[in-house]
Scaffold this motif. Structure first.
Motif, PDB file in Angstrom:
ATOM      1  N   TRP A 142       0.877  -1.180   0.000  1.00 31.97           N
ATOM      2  CA  TRP A 142       0.000   0.000   0.000  1.00 31.97           C
ATOM      3  C   TRP A 142       0.910   1.224   0.000  1.00 31.97           C
ATOM      4  O   TRP A 142       1.602   1.486   0.986  1.00 31.97           O
ATOM      5  CB  TRP A 142      -0.884  -0.027   1.241  1.00 31.97           C
ATOM      6  CG  TRP A 142      -2.059   0.896   1.223  1.00 31.97           C
ATOM      7  CD1 TRP A 142      -2.696   1.406   0.137  1.00 31.97           C
ATOM      8  CD2 TRP A 142      -2.756   1.387   2.376  1.00 31.97           C
ATOM      9  NE1 TRP A 142      -3.752   2.184   0.525  1.00 31.97           N
ATOM     10  CE2 TRP A 142      -3.821   2.182   1.887  1.00 31.97           C
ATOM     11  CE3 TRP A 142      -2.609   1.212   3.746  1.00 31.97           C
ATOM     12  CZ2 TRP A 142      -4.713   2.821   2.742  1.00 31.97           C
ATOM     13  CZ3 TRP A 142      -3.497   1.845   4.599  1.00 31.97           C
ATOM     14  CH2 TRP A 142      -4.541   2.646   4.110  1.00 31.97           C
ATOM     15  N   GLY A 155      -7.018   4.019  13.130  1.00 35.73           N
ATOM     16  CA  GLY A 155      -5.859   3.201  12.819  1.00 35.73           C
ATOM     17  C   GLY A 155      -4.895   3.079  13.980  1.00 35.73           C
ATOM     18  O   GLY A 155      -5.214   3.366  15.142  1.00 35.73           O
ATOM     19  N   ASP A 159       0.003   4.978  10.978  1.00 38.66           N
ATOM     20  CA  ASP A 159      -1.116   5.500  10.188  1.00 38.66           C
ATOM     21  C   ASP A 159      -1.244   7.035  10.204  1.00 38.66           C
ATOM     22  O   ASP A 159      -1.539   7.630   9.168  1.00 38.66           O
ATOM     23  CB  ASP A 159      -2.436   4.874  10.635  1.00 38.66           C
ATOM     24  CG  ASP A 159      -2.582   3.428  10.192  1.00 38.66           C
ATOM     25  OD1 ASP A 159      -1.678   2.925   9.488  1.00 38.66           O
ATOM     26  OD2 ASP A 159      -3.591   2.790  10.555  1.00 38.66           O
ATOM     27  N   LEU A 164      -1.737   9.356   1.923  1.00 37.18           N
ATOM     28  CA  LEU A 164      -2.136   8.753   0.651  1.00 37.18           C
ATOM     29  C   LEU A 164      -2.539   9.869  -0.308  1.00 37.18           C
ATOM     30  O   LEU A 164      -3.639  10.426  -0.201  1.00 37.18           O
ATOM     31  CB  LEU A 164      -3.300   7.787   0.884  1.00 37.18           C
ATOM     32  CG  LEU A 164      -2.959   6.691   1.892  1.00 37.18           C
ATOM     33  CD1 LEU A 164      -4.171   6.274   2.691  1.00 37.18           C
ATOM     34  CD2 LEU A 164      -2.311   5.507   1.186  1.00 37.18           C
ATOM     35  N   THR A 170      -4.364  10.898   5.476  1.00 42.64           N
ATOM     36  CA  THR A 170      -3.506   9.870   6.054  1.00 42.64           C
ATOM     37  C   THR A 170      -4.358   8.627   6.308  1.00 42.64           C
ATOM     38  O   THR A 170      -5.602   8.694   6.323  1.00 42.64           O
ATOM     39  CB  THR A 170      -2.889  10.308   7.392  1.00 42.64           C
ATOM     40  OG1 THR A 170      -3.936  10.456   8.361  1.00 42.64           O
ATOM     41  CG2 THR A 170      -2.122  11.613   7.250  1.00 42.64           C
ATOM     42  N   ALA A 171      -3.694   7.504   6.529  1.00 46.25           N
ATOM     43  CA  ALA A 171      -4.431   6.266   6.826  1.00 46.25           C
ATOM     44  C   ALA A 171      -5.268   6.428   8.083  1.00 46.25           C
ATOM     45  O   ALA A 171      -6.335   5.826   8.216  1.00 46.25           O
ATOM     46  CB  ALA A 171      -3.451   5.106   6.967  1.00 46.25           C
ATOM     47  N   LYS A 179     -10.230   2.001   4.936  1.00 45.53           N
ATOM     48  CA  LYS A 179      -8.865   1.514   5.101  1.00 45.53           C
ATOM     49  C   LYS A 179      -8.803   0.005   4.870  1.00 45.53           C
ATOM     50  O   LYS A 179      -7.927  -0.498   4.163  1.00 45.53           O
ATOM     51  CB  LYS A 179      -8.342   1.841   6.502  1.00 45.53           C
ATOM     52  CG  LYS A 179      -6.934   1.301   6.733  1.00 45.53           C
ATOM     53  CD  LYS A 179      -6.508   1.366   8.196  1.00 45.53           C
ATOM     54  CE  LYS A 179      -5.196   0.623   8.379  1.00 45.53           C
ATOM     55  NZ  LYS A 179      -4.769   0.510   9.773  1.00 45.53           N
ATOM     56  N   SER A 183      -6.127  -1.458   2.196  1.00 46.52           N
ATOM     57  CA  SER A 183      -4.824  -1.616   2.842  1.00 46.52           C
ATOM     58  C   SER A 183      -3.985  -2.756   2.272  1.00 46.52           C
ATOM     59  O   SER A 183      -4.465  -3.599   1.513  1.00 46.52           O
ATOM     60  CB  SER A 183      -5.022  -1.861   4.339  1.00 46.52           C
ATOM     61  OG  SER A 183      -5.486  -3.184   4.563  1.00 46.52           O
TER      62      SER A 183
END
Length: 201
Positions: A142, A155, A159, A164, A170-171, A179, A183
């Motif tokens: 990922w 997360g 994370d 991204l 962000t995750a 997610k 992922s």
């Protein structure tokens, strides 16, 4: 292969994620802790060796097929660090073992570095029995980049710093369902399901 598989992990979130996807293939998962299996050592330098060691350990102690994963964050500019040491990155440098310490250590290591490309990596290993000569192996990556300032409350691990670009988040800012669908672990699970279908389970 038996339709009951022991998961070589005591991570409840991981078990839920695996069960949701593999349940569709008629595979019932049970956590190794429920069967009295202690955690295996993870002494290896590669994800796949650690996952295989965990799977064989659980299979040997239960007599059941076993599924294990090993995963972590790999940063291009740091030659793949933290890699297999993702969970204890700061500890290995003399700090404490915690997500906060790991993130602080990572951000410090990247000070002055412009190339922030990174990826989460997951490898899944499924053995039909402890001495299975042909374990099923699936992997997922990922891709994202590391940001200095943490964002998001979901997360865990890295994370909040794993950004991204295509999602502009962000995750840790993603809804857990989003997610889990995108992922590294989801990608690896999809690949494992394809292998199981190909092999007729």
């Amino acid at each position: 292969m038996s339709e009951r598989v022991v998961v070589a992990s005591n991570n409840a979130g991981k078990l839920r994620e695996f069960s949701a996807m593999l349940g569709e293939a008629g595979i019932a998962l049970v956590a190794q802790g429920e069967l009295g299996v202690p955690e295996a050592e993870e002494p290896h330098a590669t994800f796949v060796e650690n996952a295989l060691a965990k799977a064989r350990h659980a299979a040997r102690l239960t007599g059941l097929p076993a599924l294990a994963d090993d995963s972590g964050l790999c940063v291009r500019a740091l030659n793949g660090e933290p890699g297999v040491y993702s969970a204890r990155y700061a500890q290995r440098a003399g700090g404490e073992k915690s997500d906060a310490a790991n993130n602080a250590h990572l951000v410090a290591r990247l000070q002055g570095v412009t190339d922030r490309r990174s990826y989460y990596y997951c490898v899944l290993v499924l053995v039909r029995h402890a001495d299975d000569p042909e374990p099923l192996i699936a992997e997922g990556r990922w891709h994202g980049e590391i940001v200095d300032t943490p964002r998001g409350a979901h997360g865990f691990g890295y994370d909040p710093h794993f950004f991204l670009p295509e999602l502009k988040a962000t995750a840790a800012e993603l809804d857990p369902a989003v997610k889990n669908a995108r992922s590294h672990r989801a990608i690896a699970l999809q690949a494992l399901l394809a292998r199981l279908e190909e092999d007729g389970k």
